[in-house]
Design an enzyme around this catalytic site. Structure first.
Site, PDB file in Angstrom:
ATOM      1  N   LYS A 124       0.868  -1.188   0.000  1.00  0.00           N
ATOM      2  CA  LYS A 124       0.000   0.000   0.000  1.00  0.00           C
ATOM      3  C   LYS A 124       0.896   1.227   0.000  1.00  0.00           C
ATOM      4  CE  LYS A 124      -4.447   0.969   0.224  1.00  0.00           C
ATOM      5  NZ  LYS A 124      -5.577   0.175  -0.261  1.00  0.00           N
ATOM      6  N   ASP A 164      -7.087   4.307  -4.371  1.00  0.00           N
ATOM      7  CA  ASP A 164      -7.773   4.131  -3.084  1.00  0.00           C
ATOM      8  C   ASP A 164      -8.398   5.503  -2.806  1.00  0.00           C
ATOM      9  OD1 ASP A 164      -7.942   2.078  -0.677  1.00  0.00           O
ATOM     10  OD2 ASP A 164      -7.566   3.998   0.269  1.00  0.00           O
ATOM     11  N   GLY A 235     -20.476   6.666   2.905  1.00  0.00           N
ATOM     12  CA  GLY A 235     -19.573   7.104   1.849  1.00  0.00           C
ATOM     13  C   GLY A 235     -20.382   7.537   0.638  1.00  0.00           C
ATOM     14  N   PHE A 236     -19.720   8.171  -0.303  1.00  0.00           N
ATOM     15  CA  PHE A 236     -20.378   8.497  -1.579  1.00  0.00           C
ATOM     16  C   PHE A 236     -19.320   8.534  -2.660  1.00  0.00           C
ATOM     17  CE2 PHE A 236     -19.456  13.170  -2.093  1.00  0.00           C
ATOM     18  CZ  PHE A 236     -18.764  13.345  -0.912  1.00  0.00           C
ATOM     19  N   ASN A 238     -16.205   6.087  -4.892  1.00  0.00           N
ATOM     20  CA  ASN A 238     -16.068   5.024  -5.853  1.00  0.00           C
ATOM     21  C   ASN A 238     -16.765   3.721  -5.413  1.00  0.00           C
ATOM     22  OD1 ASN A 238     -14.775   3.550  -7.875  1.00  0.00           O
ATOM     23  ND2 ASN A 238     -12.954   3.245  -6.620  1.00  0.00           N
ATOM     24  N   VAL A 239     -16.517   3.318  -4.172  1.00  0.00           N
ATOM     25  CA  VAL A 239     -17.038   2.035  -3.694  1.00  0.00           C
ATOM     26  C   VAL A 239     -18.554   2.140  -3.460  1.00  0.00           C
ATOM     27  CG1 VAL A 239     -16.867   0.285  -1.890  1.00  0.00           C
ATOM     28  CG2 VAL A 239     -14.819   1.502  -2.628  1.00  0.00           C
TER      29      VAL A 239
HETATM   30  P1  NDP Z   1     -13.268   7.811  -2.234  1.00  0.00           P
HETATM   31  O1  NDP Z   1     -12.190   8.829  -2.086  1.00  0.00           O
HETATM   32  O2  NDP Z   1     -13.929   7.709  -3.556  1.00  0.00           O
HETATM   33  O3  NDP Z   1     -14.367   8.048  -1.076  1.00  0.00           O
HETATM   34  C1  NDP Z   1     -14.081   7.996   0.315  1.00  0.00           C
HETATM   35  C2  NDP Z   1     -14.401   9.317   0.937  1.00  0.00           C
HETATM   36  O4  NDP Z   1     -15.091   9.090   2.138  1.00  0.00           O
HETATM   37  C3  NDP Z   1     -13.192  10.169   1.340  1.00  0.00           C
HETATM   38  O5  NDP Z   1     -12.905  11.146   0.391  1.00  0.00           O
HETATM   39  C4  NDP Z   1     -13.598  10.797   2.661  1.00  0.00           C
HETATM   40  O6  NDP Z   1     -13.758  12.206   2.667  1.00  0.00           O
HETATM   41  C5  NDP Z   1     -14.955  10.255   2.912  1.00  0.00           C
HETATM   42  N1  NDP Z   1     -15.088  10.040   4.325  1.00  0.00           N
HETATM   43  C6  NDP Z   1     -14.142  10.121   5.255  1.00  0.00           C
HETATM   44  N2  NDP Z   1     -14.619   9.905   6.449  1.00  0.00           N
HETATM   45  C7  NDP Z   1     -15.923   9.686   6.270  1.00  0.00           C
HETATM   46  C8  NDP Z   1     -16.959   9.372   7.141  1.00  0.00           C
HETATM   47  N3  NDP Z   1     -16.768   9.268   8.436  1.00  0.00           N
HETATM   48  N4  NDP Z   1     -18.160   9.160   6.642  1.00  0.00           N
HETATM   49  C9  NDP Z   1     -18.370   9.244   5.345  1.00  0.00           C
HETATM   50  N5  NDP Z   1     -17.420   9.549   4.474  1.00  0.00           N
HETATM   51  C10 NDP Z   1     -16.209   9.762   4.930  1.00  0.00           C
HETATM   52  O7  NDP Z   1     -12.671   6.431  -1.822  1.00  0.00           O
HETATM   53  P2  NDP Z   1     -13.117   4.964  -2.206  1.00  0.00           P
HETATM   54  O8  NDP Z   1     -14.575   4.894  -2.434  1.00  0.00           O
HETATM   55  O9  NDP Z   1     -12.189   4.474  -3.230  1.00  0.00           O
HETATM   56  O10 NDP Z   1     -12.751   4.196  -0.860  1.00  0.00           O
HETATM   57  C11 NDP Z   1     -13.651   4.032   0.225  1.00  0.00           C
HETATM   58  C12 NDP Z   1     -13.173   2.890   1.101  1.00  0.00           C
HETATM   59  O11 NDP Z   1     -13.100   1.686   0.331  1.00  0.00           O
HETATM   60  C13 NDP Z   1     -11.783   3.048   1.726  1.00  0.00           C
HETATM   61  O12 NDP Z   1     -11.767   2.397   2.976  1.00  0.00           O
HETATM   62  C14 NDP Z   1     -10.883   2.284   0.751  1.00  0.00           C
HETATM   63  O13 NDP Z   1      -9.694   1.859   1.371  1.00  0.00           O
HETATM   64  C15 NDP Z   1     -11.792   1.114   0.424  1.00  0.00           C
HETATM   65  N6  NDP Z   1     -11.504   0.369  -0.800  1.00  0.00           N
HETATM   66  C16 NDP Z   1     -11.357   0.994  -1.990  1.00  0.00           C
HETATM   67  C17 NDP Z   1     -11.111   0.250  -3.139  1.00  0.00           C
HETATM   68  C18 NDP Z   1     -11.000   0.866  -4.471  1.00  0.00           C
HETATM   69  O14 NDP Z   1     -10.861   0.131  -5.448  1.00  0.00           O
HETATM   70  N7  NDP Z   1     -11.071   2.189  -4.601  1.00  0.00           N
HETATM   71  C19 NDP Z   1     -10.959  -1.200  -3.083  1.00  0.00           C
HETATM   72  C20 NDP Z   1     -11.203  -1.771  -1.795  1.00  0.00           C
HETATM   73  C21 NDP Z   1     -11.447  -0.987  -0.714  1.00  0.00           C
HETATM   74  P3  NDP Z   1     -12.732  13.221   3.403  1.00  0.00           P
HETATM   75  O15 NDP Z   1     -11.653  13.391   2.419  1.00  0.00           O
HETATM   76  O16 NDP Z   1     -13.475  14.500   3.583  1.00  0.00           O
HETATM   77  O17 NDP Z   1     -12.290  12.663   4.698  1.00  0.00           O
HETATM   78  O1  2IT Z   2      -8.022  -1.589  -0.758  1.00  0.00           O
HETATM   79  C1  2IT Z   2      -7.952  -2.049  -1.918  1.00  0.00           C
HETATM   80  O2  2IT Z   2      -8.074  -3.254  -2.138  1.00  0.00           O
HETATM   81  C2  2IT Z   2      -7.753  -1.116  -3.018  1.00  0.00           C
HETATM   82  N1  2IT Z   2      -7.694   0.074  -2.784  1.00  0.00           N
HETATM   83  C3  2IT Z   2      -7.578  -1.646  -4.415  1.00  0.00           C
HETATM   84  C4  2IT Z   2      -6.171  -2.121  -4.627  1.00  0.00           C
HETATM   85  C5  2IT Z   2      -5.819  -2.511  -6.045  1.00  0.00           C
HETATM   86  O3  2IT Z   2      -4.638  -2.814  -6.242  1.00  0.00           O
HETATM   87  O4  2IT Z   2      -6.671  -2.519  -6.927  1.00  0.00           O
END
Ligand code: NDP
Ligand code: 2IT
Length: 445
Positions: A124, A164, A235-236, A238-239
């Protein structure tokens, strides 16, 4: 294995790294039994070698903003374990990023990647850079400066980063553009690339889709499905976006979204143009969900609150670590929630997990539930190596199968005498065994 002694030693070596220590403790407690049954693990020092990263690389990232002011951020890459394949895992750009957070994410990634059945080790990286409010050119200059250091450490057969929090398609584009220039090669060194230049179809949706495929397997195992179920999502990003789309397709109703400012409750369900609006909100770079309640007047905004106080059948935390605490878990139990599946990494605190498991809620951890994102990253690597592009249907079918197989592995290793599936144990044991047995084969290196 003496978990308390190992944790005490680790805490002495890495004081204050709370997220990392939290993630290690959870895994050790789950694997203790299988570890003790296999004395060869102990004599090869598997746990001692597994809980420390192979190496941690830090570097300076200087960049110039649009007004000519110089800024310096910290860049990191944690290469945790490469027993089963090249280091693989995302990059996070967020002001909260520190070594503890990246080590917890890198550690989790080892077992998650093992569960996918694809040949990927765990790693990471990221930076304490805050993308919020930055212009496009500032983001580009930052990404280019970051890659100027990172490129020496990575390679398509060595270490393959991805996105991420704070790193999506735009950032991967700027990072890849700089890598390509420095390395003078066009290879699969990053995943989450644009489809015109080596990316895989379905990668943007993969984590959210995979999360719902996994939750659906949990329900199926109990003779249920998503039809007519009320679902809360946090959240809002990617995931969350992919998860909401797939829940809608399977006949469920999503009633919440959340951001760092609070949550919105939309009793009519978040569908159609509302899902598209979520993406617009996200792209605004302001990172707040409140505007949703102005755009769709039937929705209500609750400032600084968690969506877990809303009555639901299924809860999908998809924002960030430790966003669902003991009190939230009690709310969920009292309102009759039957399933909590983690789309984010480690969103539930240990105390929350205890409450949910005690109440026999079907709780599944991020390393199993959200493995679809990295799984499709692995499929992107395969497509890049073979210089072929698969159709969306083919990638989606493979994703679906991988998620169903991970579910079966959790059931196999996590079912207790009363038939309750402890998905935390199941995921940790299944993920661990493949890595530990590989480490045994490879000698002490
Ligand atoms: P995004 O950046 O698209 O969205 C996450 C956002 O959530 C952050 O920008 C953050 O805002 C906000 N956030 C922080 N704290 C809170 C809270 N308490 N309540 C609600 N929202 C909050 O990220 P992703 O959707 O990519 O990732 C979300 C989660 O999924 C993370 O834990 C990530 O590690 C995990 N994940 C992502 C993967 C991927 O492919 N992208 C794969 C597997 C897991 P702020 O900046 O204001 O704090
Ligand atoms: O937490 C995760 O699994 C990710 N952010 C995706 C990692 C990846 O290599 O696609």
């Amino acid at each position: 294995m003496d978990v308390e002694k190992i944790m005490l030693d680790l805490e002495k070596k890495h004081p204050g790294e709370v997220e990392y220590l939290q993630a290690v403790r959870e895994v050790l407690e789950s694997i203790e039994e299988v570890y003790n049954e296999n004395p060869q693990f102990q004599s090869a020092g598997i746990v001692e070698r597994l809980i420390e990263p192979d190496r941690v690389l830090t570097f300076k990232v200087p960049w110039v903003d649009d007004n000519g002011k110089v800024h310096v951020n910290l860049g990191y890459r944690v290469q945790f374990n490469n027993a089963i394949g090249p280091y693989k895992g995302g990059l996070r750009f967020h002001p909260s990023v520190n070594l503890s957070i990246l080590k917890f994410l890198g550690f989790e990634q080892i077992f998650k990647n093992s569960l996918t059945t694809l040949p990927m080790g765990g790693g990471k990286g990221g930076s304490d850079f805050n993308p919020k409010g930055k212009s496009n050119t500032e983001i580009m200059r930052f990404c280019q400066s970051f890659m100027l250091e990172l490129w020496k450490l990575i390679g398509p057969e060595t270490d393959v980063p991805a996105g991420d929090i704070g790193v999506g398609a735009r950032e991967i584009g700027y990072l890849y553009g700089m890598y390509k220039k420095l390395a003078r090669e066009h290879t699969g060194v990053l995943t989450g690339k644009g489809v015109n230049w080596g990316g895989s179809l379905i990668r943007p949706e993969a984590t959210g889709f995979g999360t719902v495929y996994f939750a659906n397997e949990i329900l199926k195992n109990k003779g249920m499905d998503f039809k007519g179920k009320t679902v809360t999502v946090s959240g809002f990003g990617n995931v969350a976006w992919g998860a909401v789309q797939k829940v809608n397709e399977l006949g469920g109703k999503v009633v919440t979204l959340s951001g760092p400012d609070g949550y919105v409750y939309d009793p009519e369900g978040i569908t159609g143009e509302k899902v598209d609006y979520m993406l617009e909100l996200r792209a605004s770079n302001q990172d707040i969900v409140k505007p949703y309640s102005y755009e769709f007047p039937n929705a209500q905004f609750f400032e600084n609150k968690h969506p877990w106080e809303v009555k639901c059948d299924v809860a999908l935390p998809c924002a960030t670590q430790n966003e669902l605490n003991k009190e939230d878990a009690e709310h969920l139990v009292n309102s009759g929630c039957i399933c909590v599946a983690e789309g984010a990494n480690m969103p539930s605190t240990p105390e929350a997990i205890e409450v949910l498991q005690e109440a026999k809620v079907l709780f599944a951890p991020g390393k199993a539930v959200n493995a679809g994102g990295v799984a499709v990253s692995g499929l992107e690597m395969t497509q890049n190596s073979s210089k072929l592009n698969w159709s969306a249907d083919e990638v989606d079918a493979r994703l679906h199968k991988i998620m169903a197989d991970i579910h079966s592995a959790c059931v196999k290793h996590g079912t207790d005498a009363e038939g309750y599936v402890n998905y935390v144990k199941g995921a940790n044991v299944a993920g661990f065994l493949k890595v530990a047995n590989s480490m045994l084969d490879l000698g002490v290196v």
